[in-house]
Motif scaffolding. Structure first.
Motif, short mmCIF file in Angstrom:
data_model
loop_
_atom_site.label_atom_id
_atom_site.label_comp_id
_atom_site.label_asym_id
_atom_site.label_seq_id
_atom_site.Cartn_x
_atom_site.Cartn_y
_atom_site.Cartn_z
N MET A 1 29.77 48.30 83.74
CA MET A 1 28.89 49.44 83.95
C MET A 1 29.64 50.51 84.73
SD MET A 1 25.35 47.60 84.99
CE MET A 1 24.56 46.43 83.94
N THR A 2 29.53 51.75 84.30
CA THR A 2 30.25 52.78 85.00
C THR A 2 29.41 53.35 86.12
OG1 THR A 2 29.52 54.39 83.39
CG2 THR A 2 31.68 53.44 83.07
N VAL A 3 30.05 54.19 86.88
CA VAL A 3 29.44 54.62 88.11
C VAL A 3 29.25 56.12 88.12
CG1 VAL A 3 30.49 52.74 89.38
CG2 VAL A 3 31.68 54.91 89.21
N ARG A 43 27.11 40.97 92.69
CA ARG A 43 27.48 40.93 94.10
C ARG A 43 27.86 42.29 94.67
NH1 ARG A 43 32.04 36.76 95.45
NH2 ARG A 43 31.68 37.79 97.45
N TYR A 44 28.37 43.18 93.80
CA TYR A 44 28.99 44.39 94.32
C TYR A 44 28.32 45.66 93.78
CZ TYR A 44 32.89 41.14 95.12
OH TYR A 44 33.67 40.09 95.50
N THR A 45 28.32 46.69 94.62
CA THR A 45 28.09 48.04 94.13
C THR A 45 29.41 48.53 93.53
OG1 THR A 45 28.79 49.14 96.16
CG2 THR A 45 26.46 48.45 96.01
N PRO A 46 29.39 49.58 92.72
CA PRO A 46 30.66 50.11 92.21
C PRO A 46 31.66 50.45 93.32
CG PRO A 46 28.87 50.99 90.93
CD PRO A 46 28.24 50.24 92.07
N PHE A 47 31.18 51.02 94.41
CA PHE A 47 32.07 51.36 95.52
C PHE A 47 32.71 50.10 96.11
CE2 PHE A 47 32.80 52.07 100.07
CZ PHE A 47 33.68 53.15 100.01
N GLN A 48 31.88 49.06 96.30
CA GLN A 48 32.40 47.81 96.86
C GLN A 48 33.38 47.14 95.90
OE1 GLN A 48 28.63 45.87 97.39
NE2 GLN A 48 28.45 46.45 99.56
N ALA A 49 33.09 47.21 94.59
CA ALA A 49 33.99 46.61 93.61
C ALA A 49 35.34 47.32 93.61
CB ALA A 49 33.36 46.67 92.22
N ALA A 50 35.33 48.64 93.67
CA ALA A 50 36.58 49.40 93.69
C ALA A 50 37.38 49.07 94.95
CB ALA A 50 36.28 50.89 93.62
N ARG A 51 36.71 49.00 96.08
CA ARG A 51 37.40 48.69 97.33
C ARG A 51 37.98 47.28 97.30
NH1 ARG A 51 33.85 49.22 102.62
NH2 ARG A 51 32.83 47.46 101.60
N SER A 52 37.22 46.31 96.77
CA SER A 52 37.72 44.93 96.70
C SER A 52 38.92 44.81 95.75
CB SER A 52 36.61 43.99 96.22
OG SER A 52 35.54 43.96 97.15
N ALA A 53 38.92 45.65 94.71
CA ALA A 53 40.03 45.62 93.75
C ALA A 53 41.24 46.40 94.25
CB ALA A 53 39.57 46.19 92.41
N GLY A 54 41.05 47.18 95.30
CA GLY A 54 42.15 47.96 95.85
C GLY A 54 42.49 49.18 95.04
N VAL A 55 41.47 49.76 94.37
CA VAL A 55 41.70 50.97 93.59
C VAL A 55 40.77 52.07 94.10
CG1 VAL A 55 42.35 49.63 91.56
CG2 VAL A 55 39.99 50.41 91.81
N SER A 56 41.12 53.29 93.78
CA SER A 56 40.29 54.42 94.20
C SER A 56 39.01 54.44 93.39
CB SER A 56 41.05 55.74 94.01
OG SER A 56 41.21 56.02 92.63
N LEU A 59 39.60 56.23 90.05
CA LEU A 59 40.22 55.45 88.99
C LEU A 59 39.26 54.39 88.45
CD1 LEU A 59 42.72 54.87 87.32
CD2 LEU A 59 43.53 53.35 89.14
N ALA A 60 38.49 53.77 89.35
CA ALA A 60 37.50 52.79 88.90
C ALA A 60 36.51 53.44 87.92
CB ALA A 60 36.77 52.20 90.09
N SER A 61 36.07 54.66 88.25
CA SER A 61 35.13 55.38 87.39
C SER A 61 35.75 55.65 86.03
CB SER A 61 34.73 56.70 88.04
OG SER A 61 34.05 56.48 89.25
N ARG A 62 37.03 56.04 86.02
CA ARG A 62 37.70 56.32 84.75
C ARG A 62 37.78 55.06 83.88
NH1 ARG A 62 43.30 59.04 84.92
NH2 ARG A 62 42.79 59.26 82.69
N PHE A 63 38.12 53.93 84.50
CA PHE A 63 38.21 52.67 83.76
C PHE A 63 36.85 52.26 83.19
CE2 PHE A 63 42.18 51.18 86.27
CZ PHE A 63 43.01 51.74 85.31
N TRP A 64 35.81 52.29 84.04
CA TRP A 64 34.50 51.85 83.59
C TRP A 64 33.96 52.74 82.48
CZ3 TRP A 64 33.64 50.84 89.33
CH2 TRP A 64 33.74 49.48 89.60
N ALA A 85 38.89 42.57 86.67
CA ALA A 85 39.32 43.46 85.58
C ALA A 85 39.94 44.73 86.13
CB ALA A 85 38.13 43.79 84.68
N LEU A 86 39.32 45.32 87.16
CA LEU A 86 39.89 46.51 87.80
C LEU A 86 41.25 46.21 88.40
CD1 LEU A 86 36.89 48.15 89.70
CD2 LEU A 86 38.12 49.07 87.74
#
Length: 376
Positions: A1-3, A43-56, A59-64, A85-86
């Motif tokens: 799901m994108t953000v 478990r995660y919000t998009p912001f939390q998922a991006a932070r856990s993956a170590g990406v901005s 960039l997470a938004s672009r991928f999703w 995946a991120l």
């Protein structure tokens, strides 16, 4: 799901996919089904998922979004698999194996392909299997155990087919003459189009129309694959395929016309083909050769195949067709005189009137036919 990356706080606007209700809100059975398929809980919000993956977040938004998922604001709807995946995509970029633009392309091509597959499986496959066997049972109660049984088998089969297709594609690439040919290759490109399809849509019931389109696409896909072509895409009333050589493409085109003309339920077919340099991107083909094949299809007679001059020249060069019937007759007479077997041509070419084609100038189409029974 994108953000929706316009904000990450509690006041950030949330935009939800209008085609899919949130399983977490008022639909516990749907949430159970999601957890079964994804293999993990939210478990995660998009912001939390991006932070856990170590990406901005950008960039997470672009991928999703490239994967085709709807914006969800900052709802807690992502799983450990989304983080992984991120992390994998970003890791490929960091290692220099992919550029960021290429990683986004990978996400987009994978998302588009699997989205269509998933829609088909739910609409056509699972829907037929989940009719409640007993009165009082809901579709969801039947769907869960069916999905539980099918999921691992379908997943294994998907990976198997993907690896097979990847091996075939890689084999074609390494046989290319040079690096430039890996992207810009000389191919035979073909469009096959059902005649009068728009009129049919006004006369036929939706279910009948769907069955006709499915039969056309299935028959075309099977014939293309069996004879060594590659189906690029289907557009309801039209299919696009390519082949490495003109002879293979010609055989498939004529077989399509012959097969459809023998089916009383099918409309007439018209086919246009061209041969030349083609640019390939994300499994699709582009360029003047593709445009010319499309234009030839629009002017082809019913139940007939038109090819461009480059295609005709390629068939002549490879010995699949004579330059003219007069030349074929002369060769046959000379061979008979010498007590030898005359050349055996698979196809015949008849030049048609030159005509202007929109956007491509004046072209000289050739009518393609068989010179002998296709079974010999």
């Amino acid at each position: 799901m994108t953000v929706d990356d316009t904000g990450s706080g509690a006041g950030a606007e949330r935009r939800v996919d209008p085609h899919a209700a949130d399983p977490g809100e008022g639909n516990p059975l749907a949430l159970r089904l999601e957890q079964l398929i994804l293999g993990a809980e939210r478990r995660y919000t998009p912001f939390q998922a991006a932070r856990s993956a170590g990406v901005s977040m950008e960039l997470a938004s672009r991928f999703w979004r490239a994967m085709g998922f709807a914006d969800i604001g900052q709802a807690k709807a992502l799983t450990e698999a989304d983080v992984l995946a991120l992390r994998r995509l970003a890791g490929l970029v960091e290692a220099g194996l992919l550029s960021e633009a290429m990683a986004v392309q990978v996400a987009r091509s994978t998302g588009q392909t699997t989205a269509r597959l998933a829609e088909w499986q739910i609409d056509s496959f699972l829907e037929g299997l989940t009719e409640p066997p007993e009165p009082g049972m809901t579709r969801t109660e039947v769907t869960y155990p069916i999905v539980e049984l099918l999921l691992p088998e379908l997943e294994e089969f998907l990976v198997y087919v993907w690896r097979r297709q990847l091996a075939a594609s890689a084999g074609r690439v390494v046989q290319a003459a040079d690096d430039e040919e890996m992207v810009d290759r000389r191919l035979a490109v073909c469009f096959a189009d059902l005649v009068g399809f728009t009129r049919l849509t006004r006369r036929m019931e939706e279910e009948e129309l769907g069955e006709l389109v499915e039969a056309f696409e299935t028959t075309s896909a099977d014939l293309v694959a069996a004879r060594g072509g590659r189906l690029i895409k289907t557009l309801g009333d039209e299919v696009l395929y390519a082949a490495d050589d003109a002879g293979t493409a010609a055989d498939i085109a004529l077989l399509l016309v012959e097969t459809m003309s023998n089916d009383e339920t099918m409309p007439e077919l018209r086919v246009g083909m061209a041969f030349g340099t083609v640019t390939t991107r994300m499994g699709d083909v582009f360029g003047t050769t593709v445009n010319l094949a499309s234009r030839l299809t629009s002017i082809a007679p019913r139940d007939a195949v038109l090819v461009d001059s480059a295609f005709a020249e390629e068939l002549i060069r490879t010995g699949d067709a004579p330059a003219s019937e007069a030349e074929a007759a002369e060769e046959a007479a000379a061979a008979e005189k010498e007590g030898e077997e005359p050349p055996k041509y698979r196809f015949a070419l008849q030049p048609m009137w030159q005509r202007p084609v929109r956007g491509l100038g004046v072209v000289e189409p050739w009518l393609l036919t068989r010179r002998h029974d296709p079974s010999t």
